[in-house]
Design a protein around this motif. Structure first.
Motif, PDB file in Angstrom:
ATOM      1  N   LEU A 175       0.820  -1.206   0.000  1.00 62.22           N
ATOM      2  CA  LEU A 175       0.000   0.000   0.000  1.00 62.22           C
ATOM      3  C   LEU A 175       0.856   1.259   0.000  1.00 62.22           C
ATOM      4  O   LEU A 175       0.524   2.241  -0.672  1.00 62.22           O
ATOM      5  CB  LEU A 175      -0.931  -0.018   1.212  1.00 62.22           C
ATOM      6  N   ARG A 233      -4.238  -3.491   2.725  1.00 65.29           N
ATOM      7  CA  ARG A 233      -5.634  -3.554   2.291  1.00 65.29           C
ATOM      8  C   ARG A 233      -5.948  -4.994   1.922  1.00 65.29           C
ATOM      9  O   ARG A 233      -5.052  -5.847   1.847  1.00 65.29           O
ATOM     10  CB  ARG A 233      -5.944  -2.586   1.156  1.00 65.29           C
ATOM     11  N   ALA A 255      -3.932   3.141   7.737  1.00 58.59           N
ATOM     12  CA  ALA A 255      -3.739   1.735   7.375  1.00 58.59           C
ATOM     13  C   ALA A 255      -2.443   1.532   6.617  1.00 58.59           C
ATOM     14  O   ALA A 255      -1.980   2.416   5.890  1.00 58.59           O
ATOM     15  CB  ALA A 255      -4.919   1.236   6.542  1.00 58.59           C
ATOM     16  N   ASP A 272     -12.286  -5.056   6.203  1.00 59.48           N
ATOM     17  CA  ASP A 272     -13.220  -3.931   6.215  1.00 59.48           C
ATOM     18  C   ASP A 272     -12.885  -3.060   7.425  1.00 59.48           C
ATOM     19  O   ASP A 272     -12.975  -3.520   8.572  1.00 59.48           O
ATOM     20  CB  ASP A 272     -14.665  -4.427   6.326  1.00 59.48           C
TER      21      ASP A 272
END
Length: 452
Positions: A40, A367, A364, A355
């Motif tokens: 990510l 993912r 975050a 989620d």
């Protein structure tokens, strides 16, 4: 001049730094090991540079590889994030030698506070109280201090290289275990400190520019831990009055001035309740951004990464201590791939579903579809709730954790929600050993079907 910024890190902190860079219009450059080619943080940056293989030869610890990536990419600044090279004075010096602005404190400040024994000396000279301790881990030193004692790696961090010895019989095993774990820092020296068994962990955020302005941004309470590693952090600390906050801030700023500090840093303390200046003792200074910095951002309204960049570019802080106000209450929880039922054993694997909730800030590092490897820290994301009161912030964060859905590996979200709702947490009577002592009870409260 701001940027371009090479982010010498990975995961959620690299993605978070990139977010501020994008808001400021500053180009960001990711680096990645082979394990992170599709991570990510690579996607979050404007461009990316490969720096080599994954562990055991860890590319993120290779100064030559990082500097070569900076040269290839045209970076002018380097942000080390936290962990890896962030507190290595030789990295700051290497960046300066290569003509790169290091987004962190000067190398002498890193070196002065890098070893726990030397940092204790600096703190004492600056008038910051320390627990009774000794610069060597021996039976004789422990007897002088008095049990229980904490055995600590001189160069340790992140809760590693720390062992509690309740009595003389436990000391040899604690020394052996701490020395073995200290080896990962390339320095197996140990020290001793008197242990505060049912302690609170309090830390103060400092921000200083290169022109002599040194400010504190209030405190954080990081008492909820497992294996001396933080899981939940909040600001302000419950039970902290204005007089104690002001005195802690004065001590922190004096220490920062004593080492010529510039940038964002954190001074950590061990405390006994009720909180009072005479019951709060210096532990160490982290010469970098902290994982838990978002709770300070929430209550002060400041973007600490932005001010790290601006300070590194030579700008002056445009506000004073009187301008700093703590508004409301913020709480952060570290969502990790681990199994609390198995003593927080890491749970690497393919993250088939993830989620994450709305209504709270989410930083975050992964993912859905990512593979969480065993090579790096198990933290997947941070969830941060901000509300007018502590009770509201705790419940808002607990509800956000209830909404987390993950498949493919175990995560600690239900356990964290149970901890936030525990009577000890709501009454602010928790201590640093609380999660370990209450683990079985909290696991039973949040027992769910095995992850698929």
């Amino acid at each position: 001049m701001l940027g371009p910024v090479l982010i010498a890190n990975r995961g959620e902190i690299a993605a978070r730094i990139a977010r501020t860079c994008r808001r400021l219009g500053v180009p960001s450059i990711a680096v990645f090991s082979d394990a992170d080619a599709e991570a990510l943080h690579v996607e979050a940056c404007d461009r990316a540079e490969r720096i080599g293989p994954a562990p055991p030869r860890d590319s993120y610890l290779s100064i030559p590889a990082i500097l070569d990536a900076a040269k290839r990419s045209g970076a002018r600044m380097v942000h080390p994030g936290y962990g890896f090279l962030s507190e290595r004075a030789e990295f700051a010096e290497a960046c300066a030698a290569a003509g790169l602005a290091f987004i962190g404190p000067p190398a002498p400040a890193i070196r002065a506070m890098g070893g726990k024994a030397a940092a204790r000396t600096v703190a004492e000279e600056a008038g910051v109280p320390c627990l009774p301790g000794a610069p060597e881990a021996t039976a004789e030193a422990a007897a002088r201090i008095g049990f229980p004692v904490m055995v600590k790696a001189v160069a340790g961090g992140g809760g590693r290289g720390m062992r509690l010895a309740a009595d003389a019989a436990a000391l040899p095993g604690a020394i052996e275990a701490a020395r073995r774990e200290a080896a990962i820092f390339g320095d197996d020296r140990l020290l001793l400190e008197r242990a505060v068994v049912h302690a609170r962990h309090i830390e103060v955020q400092v921000l200083a520019d290169a022109h002599g302005t040194v400010l504190h941004l209030g405190e954080r309470d990081c008492t909820l831990q497992r294996r001396h590693q933080k899981l939940v952090e909040e600001s302000p600390a419950p039970g902290m009055d204005e007089a104690t906050r002001a005195e802690l801030g004065r001590r922190v700023c004096a220490l920062a001035r004593a080492v010529g500090y510039a940038g964002a840093g954190t001074v950590e303390f061990i405390a006994e309740a009720p909180l009072h200046p005479d019951r709060i003792w210096f532990m160490e200074m982290n010469t970098r951004l902290q994982v838990e910095h978002p709770v300070t951002e929430a209550v002060t309204g400041l973007d600490l990464v932005e001010w790290q960049l601006r300070i590194a570019a030579g700008e002056r802080l445009p506000f004073t201590q009187d301008d700093i106000r703590l508004e409301g209450h913020a709480v952060e929880a570290r969502l990790c791939a681990e199994d609390p039922a198995r003593n927080f054993l890491p749970s690497p694997g393919h993250l088939a579903r993830l989620d994450l909730p709305g209504g709270v800030r989410v930083d975050a590092g992964v993912r859905a579809g990512d593979t969480v490897t065993p090579f790096y820290d198990s933290m997947l994301a941070k969830l941060i709730a901000h509300a007018p009161t502590r009770a509201e912030a705790l419940e808002r964060l607990a509800e956000a954790l209830d909404a987390v859905r993950a498949e493919g590996l175990r995560v600690n979200a239900p356990f964290l929600a149970a901890a936030l709702r525990a009577p000890e947490m709501r009454a602010a009577t928790m201590h640093t050993r609380f999660l370990e002592e209450a683990r079985k009870r909290l696991v039973e409260q949040c027992l769910t079907e095995p992850a698929q």
